[in-house]
Design a protein around this motif. Structure first.
Motif, PDB file in Angstrom:
ATOM      1  N   THR A  59       0.926  -0.879   0.318  1.00 43.58           N
ATOM      2  CA  THR A  59       0.236  -0.102   0.118  1.00 43.58           C
ATOM      3  C   THR A  59       0.705   1.229   0.224  1.00 43.58           C
ATOM      4  O   THR A  59       0.847   2.299  -0.828  1.00 43.58           O
ATOM      5  CB  THR A  59      -0.962  -0.024   1.255  1.00 43.58           C
ATOM      6  N   LEU A  60       0.871   1.065   0.507  1.00 51.02           N
ATOM      7  CA  LEU A  60       2.954   2.724   0.977  1.00 51.02           C
ATOM      8  C   LEU A  60       3.965   2.484  -0.407  1.00 51.02           C
ATOM      9  O   LEU A  60       4.381   3.733  -0.920  1.00 51.02           O
ATOM     10  CB  LEU A  60       3.562   2.326   2.237  1.00 51.02           C
ATOM     11  N   LEU A  61       3.946   1.389  -1.294  1.00 49.77           N
ATOM     12  CA  LEU A  61       5.137   1.621  -2.343  1.00 49.77           C
ATOM     13  C   LEU A  61       4.459   1.912  -3.495  1.00 49.77           C
ATOM     14  O   LEU A  61       4.353   2.422  -4.399  1.00 49.77           O
ATOM     15  CB  LEU A  61       5.561   0.170  -2.760  1.00 49.77           C
ATOM     16  N   PHE A  62       2.200   1.217  -3.834  1.00 46.23           N
ATOM     17  CA  PHE A  62       2.918   1.951  -4.798  1.00 46.23           C
ATOM     18  C   PHE A  62       0.782   2.361  -5.327  1.00 46.23           C
ATOM     19  O   PHE A  62       0.271   2.760  -5.365  1.00 46.23           O
ATOM     20  CB  PHE A  62       1.706  -0.035  -5.700  1.00 46.23           C
ATOM     21  N   VAL A  63       0.415   2.591  -3.981  1.00 44.47           N
ATOM     22  CA  VAL A  63      -0.936   2.629  -3.522  1.00 44.47           C
ATOM     23  C   VAL A  63      -0.544   4.554  -3.168  1.00 44.47           C
ATOM     24  O   VAL A  63      -1.517   4.990  -3.366  1.00 44.47           O
ATOM     25  CB  VAL A  63      -2.295   2.320  -2.935  1.00 44.47           C
ATOM     26  N   GLY A  64      -0.400   4.615  -1.303  1.00 45.06           N
ATOM     27  CA  GLY A  64      -0.430   5.568  -0.991  1.00 45.06           C
ATOM     28  C   GLY A  64      -1.438   6.025   0.280  1.00 45.06           C
ATOM     29  O   GLY A  64      -2.560   4.630   0.093  1.00 45.06           O
ATOM     30  N   MET A  72       1.169  10.607  -1.571  1.00 44.19           N
ATOM     31  CA  MET A  72       1.165  10.132  -2.325  1.00 44.19           C
ATOM     32  C   MET A  72       2.231   8.472  -2.240  1.00 44.19           C
ATOM     33  O   MET A  72       3.126   8.389  -1.727  1.00 44.19           O
ATOM     34  CB  MET A  72       2.564  11.031  -3.029  1.00 44.19           C
ATOM     35  N   PRO A  73       1.881   7.607  -3.303  1.00 48.53           N
ATOM     36  CA  PRO A  73       2.549   6.454  -3.569  1.00 48.53           C
ATOM     37  C   PRO A  73       4.378   6.642  -3.435  1.00 48.53           C
ATOM     38  O   PRO A  73       5.300   7.289  -4.186  1.00 48.53           O
ATOM     39  CB  PRO A  73       2.664   5.293  -4.601  1.00 48.53           C
ATOM     40  N   LEU A  74       5.376   5.879  -2.699  1.00 44.38           N
ATOM     41  CA  LEU A  74       6.587   5.587  -2.971  1.00 44.38           C
ATOM     42  C   LEU A  74       7.095   5.681  -3.944  1.00 44.38           C
ATOM     43  O   LEU A  74       8.228   6.063  -4.813  1.00 44.38           O
ATOM     44  CB  LEU A  74       7.599   4.553  -1.501  1.00 44.38           C
ATOM     45  N   VAL A  75       6.393   4.505  -4.882  1.00 45.30           N
ATOM     46  CA  VAL A  75       6.792   4.407  -6.090  1.00 45.30           C
ATOM     47  C   VAL A  75       6.145   4.776  -7.423  1.00 45.30           C
ATOM     48  O   VAL A  75       4.702   4.959  -6.524  1.00 45.30           O
ATOM     49  CB  VAL A  75       7.180   2.708  -6.267  1.00 45.30           C
ATOM     50  N   GLN A  76       5.704   5.703  -7.876  1.00 48.17           N
ATOM     51  CA  GLN A  76       5.035   6.513  -8.996  1.00 48.17           C
ATOM     52  C   GLN A  76       5.086   6.014 -10.345  1.00 48.17           C
ATOM     53  O   GLN A  76       4.423   5.942 -10.791  1.00 48.17           O
ATOM     54  CB  GLN A  76       6.275   7.649  -9.175  1.00 48.17           C
ATOM     55  N   GLU A  77       5.825   4.550 -11.173  1.00 45.56           N
ATOM     56  CA  GLU A  77       5.772   3.695 -11.588  1.00 45.56           C
ATOM     57  C   GLU A  77       4.969   2.538 -10.996  1.00 45.56           C
ATOM     58  O   GLU A  77       4.120   2.216 -10.204  1.00 45.56           O
ATOM     59  CB  GLU A  77       7.356   3.333 -12.119  1.00 45.56           C
ATOM     60  N   VAL A 125      -0.732  -3.165  11.625  1.00 42.68           N
ATOM     61  CA  VAL A 125       1.203  -3.026  11.212  1.00 42.68           C
ATOM     62  C   VAL A 125       1.363  -1.481  11.269  1.00 42.68           C
ATOM     63  O   VAL A 125       1.106  -0.537  10.917  1.00 42.68           O
ATOM     64  CB  VAL A 125       1.159  -3.842  10.015  1.00 42.68           C
ATOM     65  N   CYS A 126       2.443  -1.562  11.359  1.00 43.00           N
ATOM     66  CA  CYS A 126       3.188  -0.295  11.925  1.00 43.00           C
ATOM     67  C   CYS A 126       4.564  -0.103  11.303  1.00 43.00           C
ATOM     68  O   CYS A 126       5.203  -0.805  11.395  1.00 43.00           O
ATOM     69  CB  CYS A 126       3.610   0.597  13.437  1.00 43.00           C
ATOM     70  N   ILE A 127       4.447   0.961   9.673  1.00 39.82           N
ATOM     71  CA  ILE A 127       5.490   0.610   8.876  1.00 39.82           C
ATOM     72  C   ILE A 127       6.830   2.308   9.150  1.00 39.82           C
ATOM     73  O   ILE A 127       6.440   3.238   9.120  1.00 39.82           O
ATOM     74  CB  ILE A 127       5.049   0.111   8.088  1.00 39.82           C
ATOM     75  N   ARG A 128       7.455   1.809   8.834  1.00 34.03           N
ATOM     76  CA  ARG A 128       8.584   2.746   9.032  1.00 34.03           C
ATOM     77  C   ARG A 128       9.321   3.764   7.603  1.00 34.03           C
ATOM     78  O   ARG A 128       9.538   2.997   7.029  1.00 34.03           O
ATOM     79  CB  ARG A 128      10.421   2.599   9.731  1.00 34.03           C
ATOM     80  N   VAL A 129       8.235   4.476   7.447  1.00 31.49           N
ATOM     81  CA  VAL A 129       8.589   4.847   5.992  1.00 31.49           C
ATOM     82  C   VAL A 129       8.971   5.616   5.703  1.00 31.49           C
ATOM     83  O   VAL A 129       9.693   5.315   4.353  1.00 31.49           O
ATOM     84  CB  VAL A 129       7.504   5.938   5.709  1.00 31.49           C
ATOM     85  N   ASN A 130      10.264   6.107   6.475  1.00 33.55           N
ATOM     86  CA  ASN A 130      11.199   6.957   6.361  1.00 33.55           C
ATOM     87  C   ASN A 130      12.548   6.250   5.864  1.00 33.55           C
ATOM     88  O   ASN A 130      12.630   6.236   4.948  1.00 33.55           O
ATOM     89  CB  ASN A 130      11.537   8.475   6.912  1.00 33.55           C
TER      90      ASN A 130
END
Length: 147
Positions: A59-64, A72-77, A125-130
């Motif tokens: 979700t963080l990588l591709f959706v945000g 914003m998703p981390l991966v823009q493609e 679930v807690c994700i360390r985004v930075n």
């Protein structure tokens, strides 16, 4: 006529790529981390737990995450393009590496069958985004911020 419609429907579903739906809802977000409630599915509790954690990561990588600092998703493609382009990286990442970015994973609903008779588990679930962003930048998956 029915057979023609059914054949057309089957062909359309085969041609169209349906994007993955992750059962994730955001609980809390800071500039460094995001907490999400995720549902994971699998034949065993460990597989279902991994599925829930991967749902949060993807979700963080591709959706945000909407209405947070990380909307914003981390991966823009496109997901399929990136996963194919960096196949070796994502195979290793999804199998074990992603766990380095999971700060906590707390069971909310124990492993069992839901109303649809699917075996699942619900986790917070807690994700360390930075740290995840920095890892992706260092491995050349995404561009460094500001460049």
């Amino acid at each position: 006529m029915k057979k023609i419609l059914i054949i057309c429907l089957i062909m359309l579903t085969a041609i169209l790529e349906v994007s993955a739906q992750y059962q994730v809802s955001v609980l809390n977000a800071t500039k460094d981390a995001v907490s999400m409630r995720c549902v994971g599915y699998g034949k065993k509790a460990t597989i279902a737990s991994m599925d829930a954690e991967l749902s949060a990561i993807k979700t963080l990588l591709f959706v945000g995450t909407q209405k947070t600092q990380h909307s914003m998703p981390l991966v823009q493609e496109d997901k399929a393009v990136v996963e194919n382009k960096y196949k070796k990286f994502f195979d290793a990442f999804y199998s074990k590496e992603y766990q380095n970015f999971v700060e906590s994973s707390i069971i909310v609903t124990p492993y069992g069958k839901n109303a649809l008779k699917q075996k699942c588990i619900t986790l917070d679930v807690c994700i360390r985004v930075n740290q995840l962003r920095t890892y992706l930048e260092n491995n050349g998956i995404i561009r460094k911020f500001g460049l």
